[in-house]
Every structure is written in C-alpha cells, then in structure tokens.
Design a protein around this motif. Structure first.
Motif, PDB file in Angstrom:
ATOM      1  N   THR A  35      -0.036  18.813 -45.781  1.00  0.00           N
ATOM      2  CA  THR A  35      -1.221  17.965 -45.659  1.00  0.00           C
ATOM      3  C   THR A  35      -1.185  16.862 -46.709  1.00  0.00           C
ATOM      4  O   THR A  35      -0.567  17.020 -47.767  1.00  0.00           O
ATOM      5  CB  THR A  35      -2.510  18.793 -45.819  1.00  0.00           C
ATOM      6  OG1 THR A  35      -3.641  17.950 -45.547  1.00  0.00           O
ATOM      7  CG2 THR A  35      -2.643  19.359 -47.224  1.00  0.00           C
ATOM      8  N   ASP A  36      -1.836  15.763 -46.395  1.00  0.00           N
ATOM      9  CA  ASP A  36      -2.106  14.741 -47.412  1.00  0.00           C
ATOM     10  C   ASP A  36      -3.599  14.442 -47.464  1.00  0.00           C
ATOM     11  O   ASP A  36      -4.018  13.431 -48.021  1.00  0.00           O
ATOM     12  CB  ASP A  36      -1.293  13.466 -47.162  1.00  0.00           C
ATOM     13  CG  ASP A  36      -1.520  12.867 -45.775  1.00  0.00           C
ATOM     14  OD1 ASP A  36      -2.354  13.413 -45.012  1.00  0.00           O
ATOM     15  OD2 ASP A  36      -0.876  11.857 -45.441  1.00  0.00           O
ATOM     16  N   VAL A  37      -4.393  15.347 -46.890  1.00  0.00           N
ATOM     17  CA  VAL A  37      -5.851  15.215 -46.929  1.00  0.00           C
ATOM     18  C   VAL A  37      -6.353  15.735 -48.275  1.00  0.00           C
ATOM     19  O   VAL A  37      -6.066  16.884 -48.642  1.00  0.00           O
ATOM     20  CB  VAL A  37      -6.502  16.004 -45.775  1.00  0.00           C
ATOM     21  CG1 VAL A  37      -8.028  15.923 -45.865  1.00  0.00           C
ATOM     22  CG2 VAL A  37      -6.013  15.479 -44.429  1.00  0.00           C
ATOM     23  N   ALA A  40      -7.356  19.551 -49.183  1.00  0.00           N
ATOM     24  CA  ALA A  40      -6.965  20.473 -48.100  1.00  0.00           C
ATOM     25  C   ALA A  40      -5.782  21.356 -48.473  1.00  0.00           C
ATOM     26  O   ALA A  40      -5.455  22.296 -47.736  1.00  0.00           O
ATOM     27  CB  ALA A  40      -6.636  19.692 -46.829  1.00  0.00           C
ATOM     28  N   SER A  54       1.001  19.903 -50.269  1.00  0.00           N
ATOM     29  CA  SER A  54       1.265  18.467 -50.315  1.00  0.00           C
ATOM     30  C   SER A  54       2.742  18.246 -50.012  1.00  0.00           C
ATOM     31  O   SER A  54       3.539  19.188 -49.952  1.00  0.00           O
ATOM     32  CB  SER A  54       0.926  17.922 -51.696  1.00  0.00           C
ATOM     33  OG  SER A  54       1.822  18.482 -52.661  1.00  0.00           O
ATOM     34  N   TYR A  78      -1.281  19.396 -41.166  1.00  0.00           N
ATOM     35  CA  TYR A  78      -2.741  19.366 -41.113  1.00  0.00           C
ATOM     36  C   TYR A  78      -3.110  17.889 -41.211  1.00  0.00           C
ATOM     37  O   TYR A  78      -3.059  17.293 -42.286  1.00  0.00           O
ATOM     38  CB  TYR A  78      -3.317  20.178 -42.272  1.00  0.00           C
ATOM     39  CG  TYR A  78      -4.826  20.157 -42.403  1.00  0.00           C
ATOM     40  CD1 TYR A  78      -5.600  21.173 -41.855  1.00  0.00           C
ATOM     41  CD2 TYR A  78      -5.470  19.141 -43.102  1.00  0.00           C
ATOM     42  CE1 TYR A  78      -6.987  21.173 -41.989  1.00  0.00           C
ATOM     43  CE2 TYR A  78      -6.851  19.127 -43.247  1.00  0.00           C
ATOM     44  CZ  TYR A  78      -7.595  20.140 -42.686  1.00  0.00           C
ATOM     45  OH  TYR A  78      -8.968  20.135 -42.824  1.00  0.00           O
ATOM     46  N   THR A  79      -3.443  17.307 -40.082  1.00  0.00           N
ATOM     47  CA  THR A  79      -3.605  15.856 -40.000  1.00  0.00           C
ATOM     48  C   THR A  79      -5.035  15.444 -40.330  1.00  0.00           C
ATOM     49  O   THR A  79      -5.996  16.120 -39.944  1.00  0.00           O
ATOM     50  CB  THR A  79      -3.254  15.371 -38.578  1.00  0.00           C
ATOM     51  OG1 THR A  79      -1.936  15.817 -38.247  1.00  0.00           O
ATOM     52  CG2 THR A  79      -3.310  13.868 -38.468  1.00  0.00           C
ATOM     53  N   ASP A  80      -5.160  14.334 -41.009  1.00  0.00           N
ATOM     54  CA  ASP A  80      -6.465  13.747 -41.273  1.00  0.00           C
ATOM     55  C   ASP A  80      -7.191  13.551 -39.937  1.00  0.00           C
ATOM     56  O   ASP A  80      -6.666  12.898 -39.032  1.00  0.00           O
ATOM     57  CB  ASP A  80      -6.275  12.391 -41.966  1.00  0.00           C
ATOM     58  CG  ASP A  80      -7.587  11.753 -42.397  1.00  0.00           C
ATOM     59  OD1 ASP A  80      -8.645  12.129 -41.870  1.00  0.00           O
ATOM     60  OD2 ASP A  80      -7.535  10.862 -43.267  1.00  0.00           O
TER      61      ASP A  80
END
Length: 324
Positions: A35-37, A40, A54, A78-80
């Motif tokens: 993820t990059d949210v 998250a 990350s 895990y997409t924004d």
C-alpha cells in the motif's frame, strides 16, 4: 508377523529414510500486501501477523525471503479508493503501486522472483475482477484490459504473471501480447481452477475490497461442486500458453490438485488462501492446535501433487524447517 510397518517408524532416522514427501522453503511463494495509502500499512485484523507493507517494506520482505530461501513473492495492492473507477485505468498505469513495487524489489533483490496479480478488482469501483456493464461482467472487454495490465507489469520487471480473473481466453491473449512485445521470458502462472469460495473473506479485508463488491463472482469463478470442469479449464490454459497452473483455494480442494497433477504433469500450485490462514492462525493463537499444524498443512499440498504453495505462512514455515 512378516510385515511390521512399525519397524520403519521406530526412529527419526528410519522415518526420514522412507519419507515419501519433502517440504522446503523453496516450495513457497510468499504473498505480500502492499500500500501507499497513509496509515494503511498496519496488521490486517482478520489475518493476525500479516501486515500491509509500504514499497520499502515490501523490499525488506523480499530481502527476508532471500535470506530464508523463499524463491518468490507475490504482490497484491491495497489501492487508494480515490483511484478506483469503473474503467479501471489505474490497473495498467506504469507508475501504479504494483509496478513501482516490482521495480523496487527487482532493483534490490534481483534473485527473488516477483509474481503479480492480473485482475481488475483492486482498481474496480464495483469490486469485480472484470469490467461491469448493467450488472454483467464483460468477458472480452475485460481481456483487453488485462492484456494492458499484464504488459505494464512485464515492462516493470515482473517474472511471473498470475491472471486470477477467470475470464475466458485471457491466457492466450496475454501470451500473444507478451510474445509480440518481446517479453518472451515472462512466465504465466494461471489461476486455472479458481473457485467461487467463501474462504476469501480476510483477503478482501487486506486489499480493501470488503463491502465494495456489488453482487458476487459466481458468473466467472468456478462452482465448488465441480471437479471435471477444473480439468477442462487447466487443459485449456495450458494449451493457450500457461507455464504453470494453480488451484484456489487449497486445502478444501486437494483432490483437484492431485487430479490436475496426474492428468497433465505440468507445474501445479495451490493457494493456501486467507481464510485457511485465518482459521489455522486463530486455532494456534487460542492454543487449540500446536504450531506444527503449519508444516503439516503445507506438507499436505506437496503430498497432493503440488510443486509449490502460495502461503502467508511462508516465512514462519521456512524458519521452522530451518530449525529456527
């Protein structure tokens, strides 16, 4: 008595000599959630011990895989939510999360193979693996989108593509596109026999798909009642250019694993899916079963004919096998 089978069970040395099935870290593919949210990258509540990572965290996990002798990792984003649309264009964005993670891992740990997921659900506002129109999941239009997605991943350095969407004809289309674009060495591990299973729930939590799905996936994933259909699907995907095939879920479908291996002899994998992991992890955490159940469950895949297993237990199992 002339036949005393216990003779060869008497000591550990004798048991090792006649053991029919071997399990090693080299049999594992380690699924990683990325993820990059902001905020998250935490433990998934329904999958104790499994975190979203990350890109830097995924690189560190790949480095750990190399140290443990695990040959491959598989990336699931895990997409924004802001990037999820009905057109799913983020799926083939060269700069999307998965493609950035591929490049980072291959730059840092080139000896670890990177497998990807080829399906639209991480990018789909409808939560489905394919494009949706008037409530119908479109096959041929989805295949065109999957080809674009697969090419972007191959160009980013993926070693293995894992089409998990269950659209008809996608393996042939992806293989032809890879050949044409010069990615002849990129392997395809097809989710050839993927069942519409209730065992996927924790995975959907991990990728942020819980609650997003409109309807179900029974029009494209397999009926759990079907056996012969699995063999037809595997045969078709191999004919279309798959290098390896997968049965998913794993332990409830060991009969399918064995039949696939016996029928085709091709490299056969199974996915010990999130629900299987959560059940075992929960039972271990409550003291209902011993931790050794992890290796026993993985050995069952090998005994059923699997050449390898996608498992969230990969690092723990590798340490256990090494005596750590």
């Amino acid at each position: 008595m002339t036949h005393r089978f216990r003779r060869l069970r008497r000591t550990g040395a004798l048991r090792a000599l006649v053991s029919e099935t071997r399990l090693s870290a080299a049999d594992f593919i380690w699924p990683l959630f990325i993820t990059d949210v902001p905020g998250a990258d935490v433990e998934v509540p329904s999958m104790p011990g499994v975190r979203r990572l990350s890109v830097d965290g995924a690189v560190r996990a790949a480095e750990e895989a190399a140290r443990l002798g695990i040959p491959a990792v598989c990336l699931f984003p895990y997409t924004d939510p802001a990037l999820k649309t009905e057109a799913c264009k983020e799926a083939w964005n060269p700069g999307n999360l998965t493609n950035r993670a591929i490049r980072a891992i291959k730059a840092a740990v080139p000896e670890v193979a990177v497998m990807t997921d080829v399906a639209l659900d991480p990018y789909n506002a409808n939560g489905h693996d394919g494009l949706v129109k008037d409530g119908v999941i479109l096959n041929d239009e989805t295949v065109e989108a999957l080809v674009r997605m697969a090419l972007a991943q191959a160009e980013s350095g993926a070693d293995i593509l894992g089409p998990s969407d269950m659209m008809d004809g996608r393996i042939g289309a992806i293989r032809m596109a890879l050949e044409t674009a010069g990615h002849k060495d990129v392997a395809i591990l097809s989710y050839a026999a993927k069942y519409a299973s209730a065992f996927y729930g924790p995975f959907r939590d991990a990728v942020g798909a819980s609650g997003a799905l409109k309807g179900d996936k029974k029009t494209y994933q397999m009926d759990p009642a079907n056996r012969a259909e699995a063999l037809r699907l595997v045969g078709r995907d191999l004919d279309e250019g798959a290098d390896m095939v997968m049965v998913k879920p794993g332990m409830p479908y060991l009969d399918i694993c064995r039949e696939v291996k016996d029928a085709f002899g091709a490299p056969t994998f199974a996915y010990q899916v999130s629900g299987e992991y959560a059940m075992l992890k929960g039972a271990i955490g409550n003291g209902w079963v011993k931790e050794e159940v992890i290796l026993e469950s993985l050995l069952a895949f090998r005994r059923a004919g699997c050449d390898g297993i996608l498992t969230y237990f990969a690092p723990a199992a590798a340490r256990m096998l090494a005596g750590g």
